[in-house]
Design a protein around this motif. Structure first.
Motif, PDB file in Angstrom:
ATOM      1  N   VAL A 183       0.730  -1.162   0.221  1.00  0.00           N
ATOM      2  CA  VAL A 183       0.018   0.028   0.046  1.00  0.00           C
ATOM      3  C   VAL A 183       0.708   1.270  -0.069  1.00  0.00           C
ATOM      4  CG1 VAL A 183      -1.630   1.390   1.343  1.00  0.00           C
ATOM      5  CG2 VAL A 183      -1.915  -1.124   1.057  1.00  0.00           C
ATOM      6  N   PHE A 184       1.967   1.301   0.824  1.00  0.00           N
ATOM      7  CA  PHE A 184       2.859   2.535   0.886  1.00  0.00           C
ATOM      8  C   PHE A 184       3.464   2.758  -0.554  1.00  0.00           C
ATOM      9  CE2 PHE A 184       3.389   1.975   5.814  1.00  0.00           C
ATOM     10  CZ  PHE A 184       2.117   2.127   6.028  1.00  0.00           C
ATOM     11  N   ALA A 185       3.815   1.495  -1.189  1.00  0.00           N
ATOM     12  CA  ALA A 185       4.576   1.715  -2.617  1.00  0.00           C
ATOM     13  C   ALA A 185       3.338   2.316  -3.568  1.00  0.00           C
ATOM     14  CB  ALA A 185       4.994   0.416  -3.008  1.00  0.00           C
ATOM     15  N   TYR A 186       2.227   1.667  -3.114  1.00  0.00           N
ATOM     16  CA  TYR A 186       1.162   2.407  -4.135  1.00  0.00           C
ATOM     17  C   TYR A 186       0.932   3.800  -4.088  1.00  0.00           C
ATOM     18  CZ  TYR A 186      -3.417   3.247  -6.363  1.00  0.00           C
ATOM     19  OH  TYR A 186      -4.484   3.414  -7.244  1.00  0.00           O
ATOM     20  N   ILE A 187       0.870   4.353  -2.618  1.00  0.00           N
ATOM     21  CA  ILE A 187       0.805   5.535  -2.632  1.00  0.00           C
ATOM     22  C   ILE A 187       1.677   6.452  -2.910  1.00  0.00           C
ATOM     23  CG2 ILE A 187       0.834   7.172  -0.560  1.00  0.00           C
ATOM     24  CD1 ILE A 187      -0.669   5.427   1.260  1.00  0.00           C
ATOM     25  N   LYS A 188       3.084   6.110  -2.902  1.00  0.00           N
ATOM     26  CA  LYS A 188       4.222   6.661  -3.723  1.00  0.00           C
ATOM     27  C   LYS A 188       3.979   6.766  -5.353  1.00  0.00           C
ATOM     28  CE  LYS A 188       7.518   6.120   0.211  1.00  0.00           C
ATOM     29  NZ  LYS A 188       7.246   7.558   0.379  1.00  0.00           N
ATOM     30  N   ARG A 189       3.682   5.720  -5.707  1.00  0.00           N
ATOM     31  CA  ARG A 189       3.216   5.613  -7.052  1.00  0.00           C
ATOM     32  C   ARG A 189       2.124   6.924  -7.486  1.00  0.00           C
ATOM     33  NH1 ARG A 189       3.476   0.171  -6.617  1.00  0.00           N
ATOM     34  NH2 ARG A 189       1.383  -0.100  -7.040  1.00  0.00           N
ATOM     35  N   GLN A 190       1.108   6.886  -6.874  1.00  0.00           N
ATOM     36  CA  GLN A 190       0.068   7.767  -6.948  1.00  0.00           C
ATOM     37  C   GLN A 190       0.890   9.459  -6.869  1.00  0.00           C
ATOM     38  OE1 GLN A 190      -3.284   7.279  -8.134  1.00  0.00           O
ATOM     39  NE2 GLN A 190      -2.305   5.253  -8.589  1.00  0.00           N
ATOM     40  N   GLN A 191       1.665   9.472  -5.935  1.00  0.00           N
ATOM     41  CA  GLN A 191       2.227  10.702  -5.717  1.00  0.00           C
ATOM     42  C   GLN A 191       3.033  11.024  -7.152  1.00  0.00           C
ATOM     43  OE1 GLN A 191       4.037   9.918  -1.825  1.00  0.00           O
ATOM     44  NE2 GLN A 191       3.226  12.019  -1.473  1.00  0.00           N
ATOM     45  N   GLU A 192       3.613  10.128  -7.649  1.00  0.00           N
ATOM     46  CA  GLU A 192       4.649  10.494  -8.716  1.00  0.00           C
ATOM     47  C   GLU A 192       3.803  10.659  -9.939  1.00  0.00           C
ATOM     48  OE1 GLU A 192       7.082   6.807  -8.460  1.00  0.00           O
ATOM     49  OE2 GLU A 192       8.288   7.625  -6.672  1.00  0.00           O
ATOM     50  N   SER A 193       2.528  10.058 -10.055  1.00  0.00           N
ATOM     51  CA  SER A 193       1.870  10.125 -11.529  1.00  0.00           C
ATOM     52  C   SER A 193       0.767  11.006 -11.422  1.00  0.00           C
ATOM     53  CB  SER A 193       1.388   8.658 -11.611  1.00  0.00           C
ATOM     54  OG  SER A 193       0.443   8.198 -10.719  1.00  0.00           O
ATOM     55  N   SER A 194       0.634  11.900 -10.397  1.00  0.00           N
ATOM     56  CA  SER A 194      -0.511  12.815 -10.391  1.00  0.00           C
ATOM     57  C   SER A 194       0.190  14.197 -10.447  1.00  0.00           C
ATOM     58  CB  SER A 194      -1.112  12.681  -8.789  1.00  0.00           C
ATOM     59  OG  SER A 194      -1.721  11.135  -8.929  1.00  0.00           O
ATOM     60  N   PRO A 195       0.499  14.625 -11.584  1.00  0.00           N
ATOM     61  CA  PRO A 195       1.235  16.036 -11.724  1.00  0.00           C
ATOM     62  C   PRO A 195       0.105  16.999 -11.875  1.00  0.00           C
ATOM     63  CG  PRO A 195       1.386  14.731 -13.854  1.00  0.00           C
ATOM     64  CD  PRO A 195       0.545  13.851 -12.965  1.00  0.00           C
ATOM     65  N   LEU A 196      -1.079  16.803 -12.089  1.00  0.00           N
ATOM     66  CA  LEU A 196      -2.029  17.731 -12.218  1.00  0.00           C
ATOM     67  C   LEU A 196      -3.235  17.723 -11.208  1.00  0.00           C
ATOM     68  CD1 LEU A 196      -2.469  17.661 -16.273  1.00  0.00           C
ATOM     69  CD2 LEU A 196      -1.083  19.282 -14.667  1.00  0.00           C
ATOM     70  N   TRP A 197      -3.988  18.714 -11.013  1.00  0.00           N
ATOM     71  CA  TRP A 197      -5.216  19.004 -10.206  1.00  0.00           C
ATOM     72  C   TRP A 197      -6.085  19.679 -10.985  1.00  0.00           C
ATOM     73  CZ3 TRP A 197      -7.794  23.087  -8.046  1.00  0.00           C
ATOM     74  CH2 TRP A 197      -8.575  22.604  -6.906  1.00  0.00           C
ATOM     75  N   ASN A 198      -7.259  19.207 -10.709  1.00  0.00           N
ATOM     76  CA  ASN A 198      -8.576  19.952 -10.888  1.00  0.00           C
ATOM     77  C   ASN A 198      -9.760  19.560 -10.137  1.00  0.00           C
ATOM     78  OD1 ASN A 198     -11.293  19.251 -12.974  1.00  0.00           O
ATOM     79  ND2 ASN A 198     -10.128  21.174 -13.527  1.00  0.00           N
ATOM     80  N   ALA A 199     -10.420  20.767 -10.002  1.00  0.00           N
ATOM     81  CA  ALA A 199     -11.244  20.427  -8.869  1.00  0.00           C
ATOM     82  C   ALA A 199     -12.479  19.591  -8.938  1.00  0.00           C
ATOM     83  CB  ALA A 199     -11.980  22.038  -8.375  1.00  0.00           C
ATOM     84  N   ALA A 200     -12.706  19.330 -10.149  1.00  0.00           N
ATOM     85  CA  ALA A 200     -13.880  18.608 -10.458  1.00  0.00           C
ATOM     86  C   ALA A 200     -13.608  16.894 -10.776  1.00  0.00           C
ATOM     87  CB  ALA A 200     -14.788  19.073 -11.736  1.00  0.00           C
ATOM     88  N   THR A 201     -12.295  16.924 -11.275  1.00  0.00           N
ATOM     89  CA  THR A 201     -11.804  15.722 -11.748  1.00  0.00           C
ATOM     90  C   THR A 201     -10.775  14.924 -10.898  1.00  0.00           C
ATOM     91  OG1 THR A 201     -10.557  16.495 -13.393  1.00  0.00           O
ATOM     92  CG2 THR A 201     -12.757  15.949 -14.247  1.00  0.00           C
ATOM     93  N   THR A 202      -9.331  15.316 -11.159  1.00  0.00           N
ATOM     94  CA  THR A 202      -8.496  14.965 -10.314  1.00  0.00           C
ATOM     95  C   THR A 202      -8.199  15.587  -8.831  1.00  0.00           C
ATOM     96  OG1 THR A 202      -6.855  16.293 -11.516  1.00  0.00           O
ATOM     97  CG2 THR A 202      -7.072  13.906 -12.188  1.00  0.00           C
TER      98      THR A 202
END
Length: 229
Positions: free
Chosen positions: A162-181
């Motif tokens: 799970v901790f490895a998955y969390i870090k992968r999500q951090q690395e693969s989430s370069p963008l933010w959007n209020a309605a989607t990501t």
């Protein structure tokens, strides 16, 4: 017997006198029973050897009173591992993120999805995608801003995945959007990976975390499916 008494009335008086005497004697025996027991106990104590009396006194002195007995100190818990889904106050509708680490250790890792920078990226992020940051943001480590929390425990083997998955999500989430990501969608992906039921992501962070707990019946532990990770 009744016929004999009618024939000889004097026998009736004699029988009553005998019964009265029996009752008086029985009462005297009962009233003297307790003192008799007391005297017998005293006699038995007097008959004990002096060495036995000294041993009994020593044992009584060595045995602490109940009020003096202190409970044994419990060892501090050192495990298991956990992921804590959290929500806090923010300038608008709040922020959702996760704490994760090992119970009993002060160090905690923080992961979340938020717009990078000041208010301008946040405002633009409601109409377009903006650059994000995925670590701790202001207020994530301060309990006074906390509005909701749902902590789930894992084994060491599952925690590594799970901790490895969390870090992968951090690395693969370069963008933010209020309605989607947004932040709730980010922690929702973590919850889903852990096998939890995640609510719809367009909820306020506090409502989202509370709904996450509700959908999963408040369960405290999770176990990953074989092959997950």
């Amino acid at each position: 017997m009744a016929g004999v008494i009618r024939k000889y009335p004097g026998l009736g008086l004699l029988a009553k006198a005998a019964m009265l005497a029996a009752f008086v004697g029985l009462g005297a025996g009962i009233s003297s029973a307790q003192p008799l027991v007391a005297r017998t106990d005293q006699q038995q104590r007097d008959a004990l050897p002096s060495s036995a009396m000294k041993h009994a006194a020593t044992m009584a002195a060595a045995t602490p009173a109940i009020s003096d007995v202190k409970p044994a100190r419990r060892a501090a818990a050192t495990g298991p591992y956990y992921v804590d889904f959290r929500a806090r106050t923010a300038a608008t509708y709040g922020h959702a993120f996760v704490w994760y680490g090992k119970t009993g250790e002060k160090q905690v890792e923080v992961a979340g999805l938020a717009p990078a920078g000041d208010e301008v990226p946040y405002i633009l992020g409601h109409i377009m995608f903006v650059p994000s940051e995925t670590g701790a943001t202001y207020g994530d480590l301060d309990e006074q801003y906390l509005t909701a929390s749902y902590r789930v425990y894992l084994s060491e083997a599952d925690a590594k995945k799970v901790f490895a998955y969390i870090k992968r999500q951090q690395e693969s989430s370069p963008l933010w959007n209020a309605a989607t990501t947004n932040c709730t969608a980010f922690i929702g992906r973590i919850a889903t990976f852990m096998g939890l039921n995640a609510p719809f992501h367009l909820l306020k962070p506090e409502e989202y975390v509370n709904k996450l707990r509700e959908l999963n019946g408040g369960r405290k532990t999770v176990q990953l499916e074989p092959g997950r990770g």
